[in-house]
Design an enzyme around this catalytic site. Structure first.
Site, PDB file in Angstrom:
ATOM      1  N   THR A   1       1.444  -1.873 -14.895  1.00  0.00           N
ATOM      2  CA  THR A   1       1.812  -0.993 -14.312  1.00  0.00           C
ATOM      3  C   THR A   1       1.496  -0.682 -12.656  1.00  0.00           C
ATOM      4  O   THR A   1       1.800   0.348 -12.252  1.00  0.00           O
ATOM      5  CB  THR A   1       0.646   0.164 -14.756  1.00  0.00           C
ATOM      6  OG1 THR A   1      -0.705  -0.161 -14.469  1.00  0.00           O
ATOM      7  CG2 THR A   1       0.711   0.223 -16.166  1.00  0.00           C
ATOM      8  N   GLY A   2       1.195  -1.579 -12.151  1.00  0.00           N
ATOM      9  CA  GLY A   2       1.165  -1.780 -10.539  1.00  0.00           C
ATOM     10  C   GLY A   2       2.513  -1.622  -9.836  1.00  0.00           C
ATOM     11  O   GLY A   2       3.426  -2.028 -10.575  1.00  0.00           O
TER      12      GLY A   2
ATOM     13  N   VAL B   1       3.522  -3.925  -7.816  1.00  0.00           N
ATOM     14  CA  VAL B   1       4.172  -5.070  -7.996  1.00  0.00           C
ATOM     15  C   VAL B   1       4.615  -5.487  -9.408  1.00  0.00           C
ATOM     16  O   VAL B   1       5.543  -6.158  -9.680  1.00  0.00           O
ATOM     17  CB  VAL B   1       3.365  -6.501  -7.466  1.00  0.00           C
ATOM     18  CG1 VAL B   1       3.926  -7.715  -7.595  1.00  0.00           C
ATOM     19  CG2 VAL B   1       3.014  -6.222  -5.883  1.00  0.00           C
TER      20      VAL B   1
ATOM     21  N   ARG C   1      -7.299   1.484 -19.383  1.00  0.00           N
ATOM     22  CA  ARG C   1      -6.910   2.871 -18.933  1.00  0.00           C
ATOM     23  C   ARG C   1      -5.306   2.752 -19.541  1.00  0.00           C
ATOM     24  O   ARG C   1      -4.753   3.763 -19.724  1.00  0.00           O
ATOM     25  CB  ARG C   1      -6.905   2.823 -17.551  1.00  0.00           C
ATOM     26  CG  ARG C   1      -6.735   4.319 -17.007  1.00  0.00           C
ATOM     27  CD  ARG C   1      -7.618   4.460 -15.831  1.00  0.00           C
ATOM     28  NE  ARG C   1      -7.435   3.037 -14.736  1.00  0.00           N
ATOM     29  CZ  ARG C   1      -6.625   3.163 -13.721  1.00  0.00           C
ATOM     30  NH1 ARG C   1      -5.823   4.024 -13.403  1.00  0.00           N
ATOM     31  NH2 ARG C   1      -6.158   1.888 -13.174  1.00  0.00           N
TER      32      ARG C   1
ATOM     33  N   CYS D   1       2.293 -11.166   1.298  1.00  0.00           N
ATOM     34  CA  CYS D   1       3.607 -10.723   1.403  1.00  0.00           C
ATOM     35  C   CYS D   1       3.918 -10.994   2.836  1.00  0.00           C
ATOM     36  O   CYS D   1       5.184 -11.379   3.075  1.00  0.00           O
ATOM     37  CB  CYS D   1       3.546  -9.244   1.199  1.00  0.00           C
ATOM     38  SG  CYS D   1       2.347  -8.576   1.759  1.00  0.00           S
TER      39      CYS D   1
ATOM     40  N   GLN E   1       3.430  -3.453   8.612  1.00  0.00           N
ATOM     41  CA  GLN E   1       3.626  -3.398   7.344  1.00  0.00           C
ATOM     42  C   GLN E   1       3.633  -2.044   6.757  1.00  0.00           C
ATOM     43  O   GLN E   1       2.815  -0.975   7.111  1.00  0.00           O
ATOM     44  CB  GLN E   1       2.346  -4.099   6.902  1.00  0.00           C
ATOM     45  CG  GLN E   1       2.365  -5.678   7.484  1.00  0.00           C
ATOM     46  CD  GLN E   1       1.217  -6.472   6.889  1.00  0.00           C
ATOM     47  OE1 GLN E   1       0.746  -7.226   7.719  1.00  0.00           O
ATOM     48  NE2 GLN E   1       1.029  -6.604   5.767  1.00  0.00           N
TER      49      GLN E   1
ATOM     50  N   ARG F   1      -0.835  -1.530   9.739  1.00  0.00           N
ATOM     51  CA  ARG F   1      -0.121  -0.727   8.555  1.00  0.00           C
ATOM     52  C   ARG F   1       0.566   0.444   9.302  1.00  0.00           C
ATOM     53  O   ARG F   1      -0.059   0.956  10.158  1.00  0.00           O
ATOM     54  CB  ARG F   1      -1.254  -0.243   7.847  1.00  0.00           C
ATOM     55  CG  ARG F   1      -0.890   0.467   6.600  1.00  0.00           C
ATOM     56  CD  ARG F   1      -0.198  -0.461   5.576  1.00  0.00           C
ATOM     57  NE  ARG F   1      -1.211  -1.262   4.732  1.00  0.00           N
ATOM     58  CZ  ARG F   1      -0.908  -2.395   3.860  1.00  0.00           C
ATOM     59  NH1 ARG F   1       0.269  -2.720   3.875  1.00  0.00           N
ATOM     60  NH2 ARG F   1      -1.774  -2.744   3.469  1.00  0.00           N
TER      61      ARG F   1
ATOM     62  N   HIS G   1       8.110  -4.868   5.081  1.00  0.00           N
ATOM     63  CA  HIS G   1       7.433  -5.172   6.104  1.00  0.00           C
ATOM     64  C   HIS G   1       8.385  -5.749   7.349  1.00  0.00           C
ATOM     65  O   HIS G   1       9.034  -6.608   6.925  1.00  0.00           O
ATOM     66  CB  HIS G   1       6.275  -6.293   5.732  1.00  0.00           C
ATOM     67  CG  HIS G   1       5.329  -6.024   4.882  1.00  0.00           C
ATOM     68  ND1 HIS G   1       5.022  -4.654   4.611  1.00  0.00           N
ATOM     69  CD2 HIS G   1       4.427  -6.874   4.207  1.00  0.00           C
ATOM     70  CE1 HIS G   1       4.021  -4.781   3.645  1.00  0.00           C
ATOM     71  NE2 HIS G   1       3.498  -5.855   3.428  1.00  0.00           N
TER      72      HIS G   1
ATOM     73  N   ASN H   1       8.483  -6.028   0.773  1.00  0.00           N
ATOM     74  CA  ASN H   1       7.199  -6.635   0.350  1.00  0.00           C
ATOM     75  C   ASN H   1       6.869  -6.812  -1.158  1.00  0.00           C
ATOM     76  O   ASN H   1       6.188  -7.675  -1.502  1.00  0.00           O
ATOM     77  CB  ASN H   1       6.101  -5.817   1.286  1.00  0.00           C
ATOM     78  CG  ASN H   1       5.785  -4.385   0.936  1.00  0.00           C
ATOM     79  OD1 ASN H   1       7.181  -3.737   0.947  1.00  0.00           O
ATOM     80  ND2 ASN H   1       4.877  -4.080   0.383  1.00  0.00           N
TER      81      ASN H   1
END
Lengths: 349, 349
Positions: A15-16, A18, A43, A132, A159, A245, A252, A326
């Site tokens: 679910t992330g 990546v 979850r 990355c 990034q 960041r 990136h 990235n």
């Protein structure tokens, strides 16, 4: 890994940011999948993901969930990889791990297929996907290193927030709207969720990615330094990094200074060499304002290089601008490429 | 310039991003003003500006408008300075010019008062205010150069849109809202208004500030390189720059790599030396996530330095993160400081 016509593939962290891209990439390349098994924390159990027009239910990432799995792509954070990667290997899976958990382990190959494909042959069950910001830099520099030698790298990064996950993407959206509206700006995620202090990332720049080490460098900076040397098998290579960041969502960018061994190389020669790099696209047409940007690289698989310049004082010095998505080449796409290469190697043997 | 108790001061470009800040700075320091004369293009004639609680009407910037003026602060673009600076000088004014028009002219001092105050003594009517990104870098590096010698600088910049003027600030706001809403993004200003192509700056990074030169560097990059050598009176200093525009409104940040002559300097010594710099604030407390950012520097007069690190391979190499408000120390405040210093020198004589 045994040669098969179709493989059982697990995605840990489905679910992330990546994990979702990993599933997209597998679908895009029509990966030879028998069963796709999306795994996540409790979850998310029971949620559905889409794959090839079918709904697949997310299961809990437990040791037993790896029974029958051939290839497991991990991207659920270093602690989950430390808990479960060996469990997957013990059950017969090859693990491609997109966290920092095993990257500097001598027994674990750290692989960008265009750079060090052959390192894959020595794996003992776990293969690490590099950071990355490292992947796109070594990908761009490998053709240069091969042709001219490489002895020094100084990089300053630009990034995107998606490197910190979907929470960070939402935070940038929310903070941007709040600042445009002049309302309260909530800071909960950036620069590092687990750290005590949080600063706005919207309309700002934060010179901290990951936590600080004793030597004053951040862990992100040390990842770029150490991983570059390992992937290029160049322990003597001098690498320095400053990681920052910035308020954009994807891709990136990197301002990279290099010193090569050859001091007779011209800009057109350097451009030609980069252009020949596998998975690298030269986008350097300053007469027409042509150069890559985070937005132009978004959603693409390649590493884009522009702004190729010779240093004005150092004969063997060059400056480059390197951009890549990235979440794709920097993470999901490189992981899927590793899995594809493993299959190719299995067939070769 | 003749010593007086109060001076007639003209602001050329009074409605611009820098012009407005010049007026704010004059007011803040209670500059000894007899008459403040805001000048601008025809379009703005008759508009009112506020100064010390009074309304002052903007007049057209013509040669005659400089009659009786003692000090003229220019910030209306290079072509206006080329047209009018000498006209002002002929009428008895000293010009502090915040454009690139005269910066590299051998007869024109290029001044950051904390760095090369004495150069002001040789002016022939025009004094140039350096480029914003140059000022903050030389300001941060001067104490280091004085104490340890300096032989190399490699900088990658993170520059805010206000360096391109108020139009660019509005464009970033409009584009950001459009992207958050998913509506059409208009691109008219960035990276360079007069260039044929425009790209979104919202949620993006553009590796072009100003136009490209024949050597593949942008004019902004060449400004940083050439101006740094001139201000530091160090023609042999090796300087390289990569300049990048980013989606924040105010302040520029810089990732600066330096090599000093002394190879025995420790991080605490370097921090101490930077801390002693005039107009420089060390903000480097990584244990508490302390470092400057564009938002934290906004509205402040100082140059902020953080992330001081020793290079891991090069004994005499250090990395720094330098942030300052580009409209203040980078432009308006430095110009007002030059004017103040001129007055001090007049009184000394």
């Amino acid at each position: 890994m045994e040669a098969k016509s179709r493989y059982n593939v697990a995605i840990v962290g489905a679910t992330g940011a990546v994990g979702q891209k990993m599933i997209e990439m597998l679908e895009m390349v029509e990966f030879p999948i028998e069963e796709l098994r999306p795994l996540a924390s409790k979850r998310s159990v029971g949620k559905l993901i889409q794959y090839s027009g079918r709904n697949i239910t997310i299961q809990e990432a437990t040791p037993e969930a790896f029974e029958g799995i051939d290839i497991a792509l991990f991207s659920a954070g270093g602690s989950i990889s430390k808990q479960l990667a060996n469990e997957a290997v013990e059950r017969g899976a090859v693990v491609v791990d997109n966290t920092s958990a095993f990257r500097m382990n001598d027994e674990v190959p750290l692989v960008v297929p265009e750079v060090n494909r052959e390192a894959l042959r020595n794996h003992k069950g776990i293969i690490a996907n590099p950071n990355c910001s490292t992947i796109q830099m070594v990908g761009a520099l490998e053709p240069v290193r091969q042709k001219y030698g490489l002895n020094r790298v100084i990089v300053s990064t630009y990034q995107s927030v998606s490197g910190s996950g979907l929470d960070a993407v939402e935070e940038l959206k929310d903070q941007s709207q709040a600042m445009l509206d002049g309302t309260t700006v909530n800071t909960e995620i950036m620069p590092v969720k687990s750290e005590p202090k949080h600063y706005p990332i919207a309309f700002n720049a934060l010179p901290q990615i990951d936590t600080f080490e004793d030597n004053h460098y951040t862990f992100e900076e040390m990842k770029m330094i150490n991983e570059t040397k390992k992937i290029m098998e160049a322990p003597e290579l001098s690498v320095a990094a400053t990681c920052v960041r910035l308020p954009f969502f994807y891709s990136h960018a990197e301002s990279v200074y290099i010193e090569i061994d050859d001091d007779q190389v011209t800009v057109p020669q350097m451009q030609g060499t980069i252009k020949e790099g596998q998975g690298v696209v030269l986008e350097d047409d300053i007469m027409n304002q042509g150069y890559p940007t985070p937005l132009s690289a978004e959603g693409k698989l390649e590493i884009f290089v522009g702004r190729v310049r010779k240093d004005l004082d150092v004969q063997n010095g060059f400056h480059l601008w390197v951009v890549s998505d990235n979440l794709l080449k920097g993470a999901a796409w490189n992981s899927v490429q590793i899995a594809q290469t493993l299959i190719e190697m299995t067939t070769e043997q």
